[in-house]
Design a protein around this motif. Sequence first.
Motif, PDB file in Angstrom:
ATOM      1  N   LEU A  38       1.017  -1.106   0.306  1.00 45.43           N
ATOM      2  CA  LEU A  38      -0.205  -0.026  -0.321  1.00 45.43           C
ATOM      3  C   LEU A  38       0.747   1.420  -0.327  1.00 45.43           C
ATOM      4  CD1 LEU A  38      -3.042  -0.808   2.923  1.00 45.43           C
ATOM      5  CD2 LEU A  38      -2.809  -1.294   0.032  1.00 45.43           C
ATOM      6  N   ARG A  39       0.626   2.082  -0.990  1.00 42.58           N
ATOM      7  CA  ARG A  39       0.917   3.773  -0.455  1.00 42.58           C
ATOM      8  C   ARG A  39       0.029   4.557  -0.870  1.00 42.58           C
ATOM      9  NH1 ARG A  39       3.162   0.420  -5.105  1.00 42.58           N
ATOM     10  NH2 ARG A  39       5.472  -0.251  -4.592  1.00 42.58           N
ATOM     11  N   ASN A  40      -1.546   3.957  -0.451  1.00 42.48           N
ATOM     12  CA  ASN A  40      -2.001   5.364  -0.179  1.00 42.48           C
ATOM     13  C   ASN A  40      -2.791   4.302   1.370  1.00 42.48           C
ATOM     14  OD1 ASN A  40      -2.292   7.144  -2.327  1.00 42.48           O
ATOM     15  ND2 ASN A  40      -1.988   4.900  -3.441  1.00 42.48           N
ATOM     16  N   ASP A  41      -4.194   5.186   1.754  1.00 43.46           N
ATOM     17  CA  ASP A  41      -4.813   4.471   2.234  1.00 43.46           C
ATOM     18  C   ASP A  41      -5.654   3.711   1.874  1.00 43.46           C
ATOM     19  OD1 ASP A  41      -3.546   6.905   3.950  1.00 43.46           O
ATOM     20  OD2 ASP A  41      -5.739   7.640   4.404  1.00 43.46           O
ATOM     21  N   ALA A  42      -6.318   2.363   2.904  1.00 45.43           N
ATOM     22  CA  ALA A  42      -7.485   1.486   2.403  1.00 45.43           C
ATOM     23  C   ALA A  42      -8.364   1.752   3.292  1.00 45.43           C
ATOM     24  CB  ALA A  42      -6.480  -0.118   2.007  1.00 45.43           C
ATOM     25  N   ALA A  43      -9.516   2.200   3.294  1.00 42.69           N
ATOM     26  CA  ALA A  43     -10.717   1.936   4.101  1.00 42.69           C
ATOM     27  C   ALA A  43     -11.412   0.315   4.431  1.00 42.69           C
ATOM     28  CB  ALA A  43     -11.790   3.104   3.374  1.00 42.69           C
ATOM     29  N   ASP A  44     -11.319   0.055   3.094  1.00 43.50           N
ATOM     30  CA  ASP A  44     -11.956  -1.263   3.628  1.00 43.50           C
ATOM     31  C   ASP A  44     -11.343  -2.720   2.538  1.00 43.50           C
ATOM     32  OD1 ASP A  44     -13.400  -3.711   3.410  1.00 43.50           O
ATOM     33  OD2 ASP A  44     -15.339  -2.863   2.725  1.00 43.50           O
ATOM     34  N   PHE A  45     -10.123  -3.854   3.332  1.00 42.15           N
ATOM     35  CA  PHE A  45      -9.382  -4.791   2.686  1.00 42.15           C
ATOM     36  C   PHE A  45     -10.239  -5.301   1.925  1.00 42.15           C
ATOM     37  CE2 PHE A  45      -5.432  -4.365   5.524  1.00 42.15           C
ATOM     38  CZ  PHE A  45      -5.380  -3.346   5.096  1.00 42.15           C
ATOM     39  N   ARG A  46     -10.930  -5.459   1.980  1.00 36.19           N
ATOM     40  CA  ARG A  46     -12.359  -6.443   0.982  1.00 36.19           C
ATOM     41  C   ARG A  46     -11.980  -6.249  -0.917  1.00 36.19           C
ATOM     42  NH1 ARG A  46     -17.704  -6.183   4.279  1.00 36.19           N
ATOM     43  NH2 ARG A  46     -17.802  -4.181   4.033  1.00 36.19           N
ATOM     44  N   ASP A  47     -11.774  -4.510  -0.797  1.00 34.49           N
ATOM     45  CA  ASP A  47     -12.220  -4.099  -1.963  1.00 34.49           C
ATOM     46  C   ASP A  47     -10.991  -4.858  -2.987  1.00 34.49           C
ATOM     47  OD1 ASP A  47     -14.134  -2.166  -2.087  1.00 34.49           O
ATOM     48  OD2 ASP A  47     -12.516  -0.574  -1.087  1.00 34.49           O
ATOM     49  N   GLU A  68      -9.071  -3.077  13.218  1.00 36.81           N
ATOM     50  CA  GLU A  68      -9.396  -4.546  12.500  1.00 36.81           C
ATOM     51  C   GLU A  68     -11.192  -4.348  11.715  1.00 36.81           C
ATOM     52  OE1 GLU A  68     -10.933  -6.462  16.106  1.00 36.81           O
ATOM     53  OE2 GLU A  68     -11.663  -4.071  17.201  1.00 36.81           O
ATOM     54  N   HIS A  69     -11.315  -2.948  11.800  1.00 42.12           N
ATOM     55  CA  HIS A  69     -12.843  -2.835  11.012  1.00 42.12           C
ATOM     56  C   HIS A  69     -12.317  -1.840  10.040  1.00 42.12           C
ATOM     57  CE1 HIS A  69     -14.366  -5.278  13.828  1.00 42.12           C
ATOM     58  NE2 HIS A  69     -14.669  -4.262  15.015  1.00 42.12           N
ATOM     59  N   LYS A  70     -13.377  -2.145   8.840  1.00 43.60           N
ATOM     60  CA  LYS A  70     -12.983  -0.742   7.771  1.00 43.60           C
ATOM     61  C   LYS A  70     -13.635   0.754   8.302  1.00 43.60           C
ATOM     62  CE  LYS A  70     -18.091  -1.536   6.264  1.00 43.60           C
ATOM     63  NZ  LYS A  70     -18.778  -1.407   5.264  1.00 43.60           N
ATOM     64  N   ASN A  71     -13.062   1.085   7.297  1.00 45.66           N
ATOM     65  CA  ASN A  71     -13.361   2.962   7.485  1.00 45.66           C
ATOM     66  C   ASN A  71     -12.471   2.989   9.292  1.00 45.66           C
ATOM     67  OD1 ASN A  71     -14.911   3.519   5.482  1.00 45.66           O
ATOM     68  ND2 ASN A  71     -15.953   2.383   6.715  1.00 45.66           N
ATOM     69  N   PHE A  72     -11.530   2.163   9.586  1.00 46.24           N
ATOM     70  CA  PHE A  72     -10.446   2.558  10.787  1.00 46.24           C
ATOM     71  C   PHE A  72     -11.184   2.441  11.891  1.00 46.24           C
ATOM     72  CE2 PHE A  72      -9.725   4.812   6.546  1.00 46.24           C
ATOM     73  CZ  PHE A  72      -8.998   4.327   6.118  1.00 46.24           C
ATOM     74  N   GLY A  73     -11.773   1.598  12.066  1.00 43.32           N
ATOM     75  CA  GLY A  73     -12.800   1.623  13.077  1.00 43.32           C
ATOM     76  C   GLY A  73     -12.567   0.013  14.293  1.00 43.32           C
ATOM     77  N   GLY A  74     -13.114  -0.209  15.124  1.00 42.54           N
ATOM     78  CA  GLY A  74     -12.467  -1.166  15.910  1.00 42.54           C
ATOM     79  C   GLY A  74     -11.181  -0.877  16.627  1.00 42.54           C
ATOM     80  N   HIS A  75     -10.726  -1.668  16.945  1.00 38.99           N
ATOM     81  CA  HIS A  75      -9.030  -1.140  17.714  1.00 38.99           C
ATOM     82  C   HIS A  75      -8.056  -0.908  16.724  1.00 38.99           C
ATOM     83  CE1 HIS A  75      -5.599  -2.024  19.547  1.00 38.99           C
ATOM     84  NE2 HIS A  75      -5.688  -3.769  19.939  1.00 38.99           N
ATOM     85  N   CYS A  76      -6.952  -0.288  16.949  1.00 40.93           N
ATOM     86  CA  CYS A  76      -6.734   0.631  16.420  1.00 40.93           C
ATOM     87  C   CYS A  76      -4.759   0.233  16.812  1.00 40.93           C
ATOM     88  CB  CYS A  76      -6.730   1.550  15.694  1.00 40.93           C
ATOM     89  SG  CYS A  76      -8.002   1.305  14.183  1.00 40.93           S
ATOM     90  N   ALA A  77      -3.919   0.573  15.655  1.00 42.46           N
ATOM     91  CA  ALA A  77      -3.012   0.324  16.438  1.00 42.46           C
ATOM     92  C   ALA A  77      -2.140   1.027  15.324  1.00 42.46           C
ATOM     93  CB  ALA A  77      -2.203  -1.011  17.308  1.00 42.46           C
TER      94      ALA A  77
END
Length: 232
Positions: A38-47, A68-77
């Motif tokens: 990736l070289r850009n933000d990816a909001a949904d890996f299903r894409d 852990e969720h799409k659109n940068f939701g859930g647990h993040c690090a």
Amino acid sequence: MKRLFATLALSTLLTQSAFAGELTLYERHGFRGNEVTLRNDAADFRDFGFNDRVSSIVVHSGAWEVCEHKNFGGHCAVFRRGEYARLEGFNNSISSAREVQMRGGWRDRDGDGRGDRREGWREGEREGREEWRDGERGGRRDDTRRADGQREAVVLYAGQGFEGRAVGINGDVRTLVDASFNDRAGSLVIREGTWQLCEHADYRGQCLVFGPGRYAYLEGMNNRLSSLRRVR
């Protein structure tokens, strides 16, 4: 090994990033299996068929937030430059990733890419950072505490220079509307941890990552803060 790259065609599926980082995702531990760069933000890996499939990563440049969720939701690090052969807490559970900008308080003395905690900084070491000690601000005692007497990890101030109403934060806040502090923060103190500050509720919109320190002016986020969460 079959390789999958985030090419120009794939970039149409990704949210554009303002930075220039690069992140490679691997399907198996130890940088094995199919991979996506990736070289850009990816909001949904299903894409691109990689949802909940990541088991190791390499951050080639920049700092990246994985969620852990799409659109940068859930647990993040947030991970800085380095190789991560195993992802504790994130194995096969990553659904989105984006590059983030680190502000102040970041040191990586042990080279693990995750940063180190420090209690104070010297003015001039980085713009927007001042010398401070826990419990003090501007030479005055900072007595913002929780009900149990412990100091809050983060204190937001309505005015620049740590003036005005103060709100203590000790956990993730999806919206500052509940505290009547939405779009009102003009400065902050972070005593502990690394925190992501976002302009919209639910950690959406532009986000910046701040480490321990005193920030008399929130460059890029002044009077725009709507949500925040700890990422380290």
